[in-house]
Design a protein around this motif. Structure first.
Motif, short mmCIF file in Angstrom:
data_model
loop_
_atom_site.label_atom_id
_atom_site.label_comp_id
_atom_site.label_asym_id
_atom_site.label_seq_id
_atom_site.Cartn_x
_atom_site.Cartn_y
_atom_site.Cartn_z
N GLY A 78 0.80 -1.22 0.00
CA GLY A 78 0.00 0.00 0.00
C GLY A 78 0.83 1.26 0.00
O GLY A 78 2.05 1.23 0.16
N TRP A 79 0.14 2.38 -0.19
CA TRP A 79 0.73 3.72 -0.14
C TRP A 79 0.05 4.51 0.97
O TRP A 79 -1.17 4.49 1.10
N PHE A 80 0.87 5.20 1.71
CA PHE A 80 0.39 6.08 2.77
C PHE A 80 1.04 7.44 2.60
O PHE A 80 2.04 7.58 1.92
N ARG A 81 0.46 8.43 3.25
CA ARG A 81 1.08 9.74 3.24
C ARG A 81 0.94 10.38 4.62
O ARG A 81 0.04 10.06 5.38
N GLN A 82 1.87 11.28 4.88
CA GLN A 82 1.87 11.91 6.20
C GLN A 82 2.35 13.34 6.10
O GLN A 82 3.38 13.62 5.48
N VAL A 83 1.61 14.20 6.73
CA VAL A 83 2.00 15.59 6.88
C VAL A 83 2.54 15.76 8.28
O VAL A 83 2.02 15.16 9.22
N THR B 93 0.19 17.59 -0.72
CA THR B 93 1.54 17.77 -0.21
C THR B 93 1.74 16.95 1.04
O THR B 93 1.01 17.08 2.02
N ALA B 94 2.73 16.05 1.00
CA ALA B 94 2.98 15.14 2.12
C ALA B 94 4.20 14.30 1.80
O ALA B 94 4.69 14.30 0.67
N MET B 95 4.66 13.58 2.80
CA MET B 95 5.65 12.52 2.59
C MET B 95 4.85 11.26 2.26
O MET B 95 3.93 10.90 2.99
N TYR B 96 5.22 10.63 1.17
CA TYR B 96 4.52 9.43 0.73
C TYR B 96 5.38 8.19 1.02
O TYR B 96 6.57 8.17 0.68
N TYR B 97 4.76 7.20 1.61
CA TYR B 97 5.44 5.97 1.98
C TYR B 97 4.77 4.77 1.33
O TYR B 97 3.54 4.71 1.25
N CYS B 98 5.57 3.81 0.92
CA CYS B 98 5.00 2.53 0.54
C CYS B 98 5.24 1.55 1.68
O CYS B 98 6.16 1.72 2.48
N ALA B 99 4.39 0.55 1.74
CA ALA B 99 4.44 -0.39 2.84
C ALA B 99 3.96 -1.77 2.39
O ALA B 99 3.23 -1.88 1.40
N ALA B 100 4.36 -2.77 3.13
CA ALA B 100 3.96 -4.15 2.84
C ALA B 100 3.50 -4.83 4.11
O ALA B 100 4.02 -4.55 5.20
#
Length: 129
Positions: free
Chosen positions: A35-40, A93-100
């Motif tokens: 998945g993809w997540f994002r964080q401000v 606008t955010a930092m985007y992360y992928c995860a498993a």
């Protein structure tokens, strides 16, 4: 143990589009939900999109009409996860992360971040108006 490396972030104008990639390597068969997540800064990490072990995607309601998630499995130890975002908004606008995740099978919605075991370092997306 998985290694996840995101790329493709950067600056973009509102209304434009951006494609993020995540290279996942290692024992990928153990973590088939990605998945993809994002964080401000100062806010909780939020889910954007996910793909279940059956290959069916799920999207957050807020971005559903503007994002597409896909994956390409290459052999037994490498997977490329892609997130396309169109009609960019400053709110993207955010930092985007992928995860498993090794604990999630199929998805009807984007699972909470706590269900994901392995994370990339993130790629920054900045959208200006």
């Amino acid at each position: 143990q998985l290694r996840l490396v995101e790329s493709g972030g950067g600056s973009a104008q509102a209304g434009g589009s951006l494609t993020l990639s995540c290279e996942i390597s290692g024992k990928i068969f153990r973590s088939c939900c990605v998945g993809w997540f994002r964080q401000v800064s100062g806010k909780e990490r939020e889910g954007v999109a996910a793909i279940g072990c059956d290959g069916v995607p799920a999207y957050a309601a807020a971005v559903k009409e503007r994002v597409t998630v896909s994956q390409d499995t290459q052999g037994n130890s490498k997977r490329i996860l892609t997130l396309q975002i169109k009609a960019l908004e400053p709110e993207d606008t955010a930092m985007y992360y992928c995860a498993a995740s090794s604990r999630v099978n199929n998805v009807l919605s984007v699972p909470a971040a706590s269900w994901f075991d392995d994370w990339g370092q993130g790629t920054q997306v900045t959208v200006s108006s």
